[in-house]
Design a protein around this motif. Structure first.
Motif, PDB file in Angstrom:
ATOM      1  N   LEU A 128      -3.991   0.780  -2.433  1.00 56.64           N
ATOM      2  CA  LEU A 128      -3.788  -0.741  -2.324  1.00 56.64           C
ATOM      3  C   LEU A 128      -2.940  -1.312  -3.541  1.00 56.64           C
ATOM      4  CD1 LEU A 128      -7.069  -2.067  -0.738  1.00 56.64           C
ATOM      5  CD2 LEU A 128      -4.824  -1.504   0.411  1.00 56.64           C
ATOM      6  N   VAL A 167      -9.986  -0.014   8.098  1.00 58.57           N
ATOM      7  CA  VAL A 167      -8.566   0.000   7.914  1.00 58.57           C
ATOM      8  C   VAL A 167      -8.049  -0.086   9.299  1.00 58.57           C
ATOM      9  CG1 VAL A 167      -6.323   1.250   7.357  1.00 58.57           C
ATOM     10  CG2 VAL A 167      -8.200   0.865   5.419  1.00 58.57           C
ATOM     11  N   GLU A 211     -16.094  -2.653   6.110  1.00 62.01           N
ATOM     12  CA  GLU A 211     -14.955  -2.686   5.897  1.00 62.01           C
ATOM     13  C   GLU A 211     -14.124  -1.625   6.477  1.00 62.01           C
ATOM     14  OE1 GLU A 211     -14.339  -5.899   5.355  1.00 62.01           O
ATOM     15  OE2 GLU A 211     -15.750  -6.407   4.047  1.00 62.01           O
ATOM     16  N   TYR A 246       0.962  -1.352   0.084  1.00 60.39           N
ATOM     17  CA  TYR A 246       0.030  -0.066  -0.040  1.00 60.39           C
ATOM     18  C   TYR A 246       0.939   1.238   0.005  1.00 60.39           C
ATOM     19  CZ  TYR A 246       1.222   0.075   4.965  1.00 60.39           C
ATOM     20  OH  TYR A 246       2.031   0.031   6.162  1.00 60.39           O
ATOM     21  N   LEU A 293      -6.027  -4.414   7.109  1.00 65.44           N
ATOM     22  CA  LEU A 293      -7.388  -4.573   6.539  1.00 65.44           C
ATOM     23  C   LEU A 293      -8.266  -5.426   7.090  1.00 65.44           C
ATOM     24  CD1 LEU A 293      -6.107  -4.550   2.940  1.00 65.44           C
ATOM     25  CD2 LEU A 293      -6.607  -2.513   4.061  1.00 65.44           C
TER      26      LEU A 293
END
Length: 133
Positions: free
Chosen positions: A45, A88, A86, A35, A72
């Motif tokens: 990414l 990080v 989702e 990343y 992640l």
């Protein structure tokens, strides 16, 4: 009795369809191996020389700017239909919710896109269409 189960299953299926976003876009991520952090709201990414995805957070993400360790909530190869669940995670144990993930040509293209959007947002914010009193 069987008819009741089928009706309940059909109703639940209908609820799932209604709760899904109308324009759910499929995002295929393959072999994410690295990343590049852009700023506290964006990272790219990398999944090989020709596969880059710009990730935009919902809010600024503490610790993302340093980018020493980023995790992640999904595996390195996956298909996401909506990235809304989702996140990080950073070394500071921050969980930063993902707003969008989109394919870009390169890290430089991602930076240009971010700058373009910031300029458009600034222009929209300086709109002086209201009458001056």
């Amino acid at each position: 009795m069987k008819r009741t189960h089928i009706t309940v299953a059909a109703a639940l299926t209908g609820l799932l369809v209604l709760s899904a976003p109308a324009a759910a876009e499929r995002i295929r991520l393959v072999n994410i191996t690295g990343y590049s952090v852009i700023d506290e709201e964006h990272l790219v990414l990398n999944g090989g020389p020709n596969h880059h995805h710009l990730v935009t957070m919902r809010n600024r993400c503490a610790g993302l700017r340093h980018g020493v360790e980023v995790g992640l909530s999904f595996p390195s190869t996956t298909t996401l239909y909506t990235p809304f669940l989702e996140y990080v995670s950073t070394r500071e144990d921050s969980r930063c919710a993902i707003d969008t993930i989109e394919a870009v040509e390169s890290v430089d293209a991602a930076r240009a896109l971010i700058e373009q959007r910031a300029a458009e947002e600034a222009a929209a914010g300086s709109d002086t269409s209201a009458p001056i009193r």
